[in-house]
Design a protein around this motif. Structure first.
Motif, PDB file in Angstrom:
ATOM      1  N   LYS A 111      -4.334   2.498   9.391  1.00 40.11           N
ATOM      2  CA  LYS A 111      -5.173   3.600   8.909  1.00 40.11           C
ATOM      3  C   LYS A 111      -4.886   3.874   7.425  1.00 40.11           C
ATOM      4  O   LYS A 111      -5.814   4.032   6.628  1.00 40.11           O
ATOM      5  CB  LYS A 111      -4.874   4.840   9.773  1.00 40.11           C
ATOM      6  N   GLN A 112      -3.605   3.902   7.061  1.00 43.50           N
ATOM      7  CA  GLN A 112      -3.217   4.102   5.649  1.00 43.50           C
ATOM      8  C   GLN A 112      -3.793   2.995   4.770  1.00 43.50           C
ATOM      9  O   GLN A 112      -4.342   3.254   3.712  1.00 43.50           O
ATOM     10  CB  GLN A 112      -1.689   4.100   5.493  1.00 43.50           C
ATOM     11  N   HIS A 113      -3.654   1.744   5.209  1.00 46.02           N
ATOM     12  CA  HIS A 113      -4.150   0.620   4.409  1.00 46.02           C
ATOM     13  C   HIS A 113      -5.668   0.677   4.262  1.00 46.02           C
ATOM     14  O   HIS A 113      -6.198   0.379   3.194  1.00 46.02           O
ATOM     15  CB  HIS A 113      -3.735  -0.717   5.018  1.00 46.02           C
ATOM     16  N   ASN A 136       1.280  -8.459  -1.181  1.00 44.28           N
ATOM     17  CA  ASN A 136       2.738  -8.505  -1.065  1.00 44.28           C
ATOM     18  C   ASN A 136       3.388  -8.867  -2.394  1.00 44.28           C
ATOM     19  O   ASN A 136       4.585  -9.106  -2.461  1.00 44.28           O
ATOM     20  CB  ASN A 136       3.158  -9.520  -0.001  1.00 44.28           C
ATOM     21  N   SER A 137       2.591  -8.931  -3.455  1.00 49.50           N
ATOM     22  CA  SER A 137       3.152  -9.240  -4.776  1.00 49.50           C
ATOM     23  C   SER A 137       2.518  -8.323  -5.827  1.00 49.50           C
ATOM     24  O   SER A 137       2.852  -7.156  -5.877  1.00 49.50           O
ATOM     25  CB  SER A 137       2.964 -10.723  -5.110  1.00 49.50           C
ATOM     26  N   TRP A 190      -1.295  -1.208  -1.763  1.00 52.77           N
ATOM     27  CA  TRP A 190      -1.255  -1.245  -0.303  1.00 52.77           C
ATOM     28  C   TRP A 190      -0.239  -0.272   0.279  1.00 52.77           C
ATOM     29  O   TRP A 190      -0.401   0.186   1.406  1.00 52.77           O
ATOM     30  CB  TRP A 190      -0.912  -2.657   0.170  1.00 52.77           C
ATOM     31  N   THR A 191       0.835   0.005  -0.465  1.00 54.26           N
ATOM     32  CA  THR A 191       1.962   0.719   0.137  1.00 54.26           C
ATOM     33  C   THR A 191       2.239   2.102  -0.443  1.00 54.26           C
ATOM     34  O   THR A 191       3.022   2.845   0.128  1.00 54.26           O
ATOM     35  CB  THR A 191       3.251  -0.121   0.007  1.00 54.26           C
ATOM     36  N   GLN A 192       1.622   2.452  -1.558  1.00 53.81           N
ATOM     37  CA  GLN A 192       1.901   3.749  -2.193  1.00 53.81           C
ATOM     38  C   GLN A 192       0.706   4.683  -2.073  1.00 53.81           C
ATOM     39  O   GLN A 192      -0.432   4.246  -1.925  1.00 53.81           O
ATOM     40  CB  GLN A 192       2.227   3.545  -3.680  1.00 53.81           C
ATOM     41  N   SER A 193       0.970   5.977  -2.195  1.00 54.22           N
ATOM     42  CA  SER A 193      -0.110   6.965  -2.225  1.00 54.22           C
ATOM     43  C   SER A 193      -1.075   6.606  -3.349  1.00 54.22           C
ATOM     44  O   SER A 193      -0.679   6.006  -4.352  1.00 54.22           O
ATOM     45  CB  SER A 193       0.455   8.370  -2.499  1.00 54.22           C
ATOM     46  N   ILE A 194      -2.335   6.986  -3.190  1.00 54.18           N
ATOM     47  CA  ILE A 194      -3.330   6.727  -4.229  1.00 54.18           C
ATOM     48  C   ILE A 194      -3.122   7.726  -5.363  1.00 54.18           C
ATOM     49  O   ILE A 194      -3.158   8.938  -5.145  1.00 54.18           O
ATOM     50  CB  ILE A 194      -4.764   6.868  -3.666  1.00 54.18           C
TER      51      ILE A 194
END
Length: 180
Positions: free
Chosen positions: A58-60, A102-103, A109-113
């Motif tokens: 959901k986050q992604h 992943n790079s 992909w992994t941090q808040s907008i």
């Protein structure tokens, strides 16, 4: 699960990110596992792992809606970071190249907008004018966050998403968007 029993990424089935009823894969709620996200052409974009695969997906989806169309998942019974990291590494190796998620694009992909880079020229000017006035700048950031949130929600609705999406209101003052 040992290194020898890690399933190949190619051997896992593609699951639609959003089903015909507009929901994310409900069978993944509360499941621990590794997952691979692919775009509309089934090209690998990101490999992650989570204690709740559903919430992570959901986050992604909110952070990268244009790249989340298919997912492959391997669940495990109990949280075990070593196993999950091994699955992630094996899938990246199998892919032959590290996916951009992943790079170079990992933060997307992994941090808040962060909405600051998404400000319009007018919003940037208003923010600059309010320099030194913390409350005024906070209000401008909150409004930018609301605009960006509306754009994301509209994009998800255009894809037929029916899953409830609620952003954390406390983060908007600082110009960040993330799910509650």
């Amino acid at each position: 699960m040992t290194t020898e029993t890690i399933p190949s990424l190619a051997g896992l089935e593609f699951i639609p990110y959003i089903d015909e009823t507009g929901q994310l894969p409900a069978q993944l709620q509360g499941k621990v596992g590794a997952y691979a996200i692919c775009d509309r052409h089934q090209v690998l974009q990101f490999i992650g792992y989570s204690r709740d695969v559903y919430l992570s997906l959901k986050q992604h989806l909110v952070r990268q809606p244009q790249l989340c169309y298919w997912v492959k998942v391997q669940t495990i019974d109990r949280p075990n970071r070593t196993i999950l990291e091994n699955i992630q590494a094996a899938w990246i190796a199998e892919n032959g190249t590290t996916p951009s998620g992943n790079s170079t694009d990992e933060a997307k992909w992994t941090q808040s907008i962060n909405v600051k880079p998404l400000m319009t020229p007018e919003e940037q000017a208003n923010y600059a004018t309010a320099a030194g006035e913390e409350l005024a700048q906070s209000k401008i950031l909150k409004n930018v966050a609301r605009r960006v949130e509306a754009e994301i929600i509209a994009e998800l609705k255009s894809r037929g998403v029916q899953t409830e999406i609620r952003f954390n209101p406390k983060l908007k003052d600082s110009g960040l968007l993330d799910l509650k």
